[in-house]
Scaffold this active site. Structure first.
Site, mmCIF file in Angstrom:
data_model
loop_
_atom_site.group_PDB
_atom_site.id
_atom_site.type_symbol
_atom_site.label_atom_id
_atom_site.label_comp_id
_atom_site.label_asym_id
_atom_site.label_seq_id
_atom_site.Cartn_x
_atom_site.Cartn_y
_atom_site.Cartn_z
ATOM 1 N N ALA A 61 0.871 -1.318 -0.021
ATOM 2 C CA ALA A 61 -0.063 -0.053 -0.276
ATOM 3 C C ALA A 61 0.793 1.126 0.052
ATOM 4 O O ALA A 61 2.145 1.257 0.163
ATOM 5 C CB ALA A 61 -0.990 -0.059 1.201
ATOM 6 N N LYS A 62 0.340 2.442 -0.233
ATOM 7 C CA LYS A 62 1.150 3.642 -0.249
ATOM 8 C C LYS A 62 0.165 4.714 -0.255
ATOM 9 O O LYS A 62 -1.185 4.557 -0.544
ATOM 10 C CB LYS A 62 1.718 3.923 -1.463
ATOM 11 C CG LYS A 62 3.129 4.756 -1.147
ATOM 12 C CD LYS A 62 4.241 4.394 -0.401
ATOM 13 C CE LYS A 62 5.520 4.940 -0.360
ATOM 14 N NZ LYS A 62 6.559 4.201 0.325
ATOM 15 N N GLY A 63 0.467 6.088 0.498
ATOM 16 C CA GLY A 63 -0.368 6.960 0.648
ATOM 17 C C GLY A 63 0.376 8.496 0.514
ATOM 18 O O GLY A 63 1.768 8.303 0.382
#
Length: 374
Positions: A61-63
């Site tokens: 995941a990444k934000g």
């Protein structure tokens, strides 16, 4: 977000979950003007492969938020972080998706994020993020873990080449930050001569080896390396071309390309940064016989110790530094040997082998889980 002057400003933020077959999402939160959906999705995919490669029970995941954090006050940064945490709170969780710091964020950001999530839930949930301050359930060894992992990988590669790290080993490091400094200290402690380090102002060079503590003190006082007494100023391009045993590009991506890769003389190239070598550069240095340690393996120390922090948080039982470093070494050694064996199996460079090894594990997990609804 309401700014200090009373005006309300809209910022665009993202959270991407790429593949959750191996476990909850794991990936950092980036505050940078260039953040967009494409970059965030690409980084989430890389996290999937990185976690799979080193055997963690995580998906990728990444934000991020498109913002220049240097232009905001502390109060504005806190307001931005709490708003972002509130907006994505329903798609994250300690068994769903666990954020962490990245470019433009730090332990304080994670503390605000954790507190916001906990306030929404009505109880303290420390395992919602990693990279927290020690006082809030952070792990010992987390701050230096990425650089320490780089140093471990350099040692593993040196063993394969029959050139153990000692006082005859010369090292050049592109960068002088969170990854470069711990790596420099660790390799220096083994006797290696760190002959060059660099930052945005260029590099400093000393054939007899730099005193890393003095370099760190100089940067703390003067912001940049340039002008450091007793050293020779060199450009970053000159640093890449130094006749050293080990080159560690540990700053930004795309710095070694088809235009300058031919100048690289190092026997070992350890990708401390994400993607510091372009695809063409990887091919060039591999053909020249350099031992390339790919980023997805080399800089995985950070996410490994983030995993340790998550485990400690879930158990409310914390380890000492020796335990953290021992387990970090063990996981990185196993992953390195897996990639090395894969490179021999397919007669390919370590970069390709790392991707093969990661996708193999992910593929097996996806096949075993099957398709639902069928």
């Amino acid at each position: 977000v309401r700014l200090d002057d009373g005006t309300v400003k809209t910022f665009v933020g993202y959270r991407v979950q790429h593949n959750l077959s191996l476990g909850p999402g794991k990936g950092g939160i980036r505050y940078h003007p260039a953040v967009d959906l494409s970059e965030t999705a690409g980084l989430a995919m890389l996290m999937t492969f990185k976690c799979a490669l080193v055997g963690l029970p995580y998906g990728g995941a990444k934000g991020g938020i498109a913002v220049d954090p240097t232009l905001l006050s502390r109060a504005e940064l806190q307001a931005l972080t709490r708003r972002y945490a509130t907006e994505i709170n329903m798609i994250i969780g300690p068994h769903v998706d666990i954020p962490a710091p990245d470019i433009g964020t730090d332990g304080q950001t994670m503390a605000w994020f954790m507190d916001t999530y906990s306030q929404i839930k009505g109880y303290t949930e420390g395992a919602i993020v990693t990279g927290k301050p020690l006082e809030l359930g952070g792990s010992k060894g987390r701050a230096e873990s990425t650089g320490k992992g780089v140093a471990y990988c350099v040692n593993f590669a040196a063993e394969k080449l029959g050139m153990p790290i000692n006082q005859n080993t010369t090292v050049a490091i592109h960068g002088f930050g969170k990854v470069a400094i711990p790596a420099a200290y660790d390799l220096g402690a083994q006797g290696a001569k760190i002959v060059a380090v660099s930052d945005i102002s260029g590099g400093v060079y000393d054939a007899n080896g730099l005193d890393i503590a003095k370099c760190e003190a100089w940067v703390k006082e003067n912001k940049v390396l340039k002008g450091m007494p007793g050293t020779k100023h060199i450009t970053n391009e000159e640093l890449f071309a130094l006749n050293v045993d080990v080159l560690i590009p540990a700053a930004i991506d795309g710095v070694i390309t088809k235009d300058n890769a031919h100048n690289v003389k190092a026997k070992i190239i350890a990708e401390g940064a994400n993607g510091p070598l372009t695809k063409e550069a990887v091919d060039i240095v591999s053909q020249k016989g350099a031992f390339l340690i790919p980023d997805v393996l080399c800089n995985a120390g950070g996410v490994i110790v983030s995993y340790f922090e998550w485990v400690q948080g879930l158990q409310s039982f914390f380890w000492d530094l020796d335990e953290v470093n021992k387990r970090l070494h063990s996981i990185m050694k196993d992953a390195f040997e897996n990639v090395y064996a894969t490179s021999k199996e397919f007669n390919c460079n370590m970069k390709s082998a790392a991707l093969v090894a990661a996708i193999r594990r992910l593929e097996r997990a996806m096949k075993l889980r099957g398709l639902w609804p069928s």
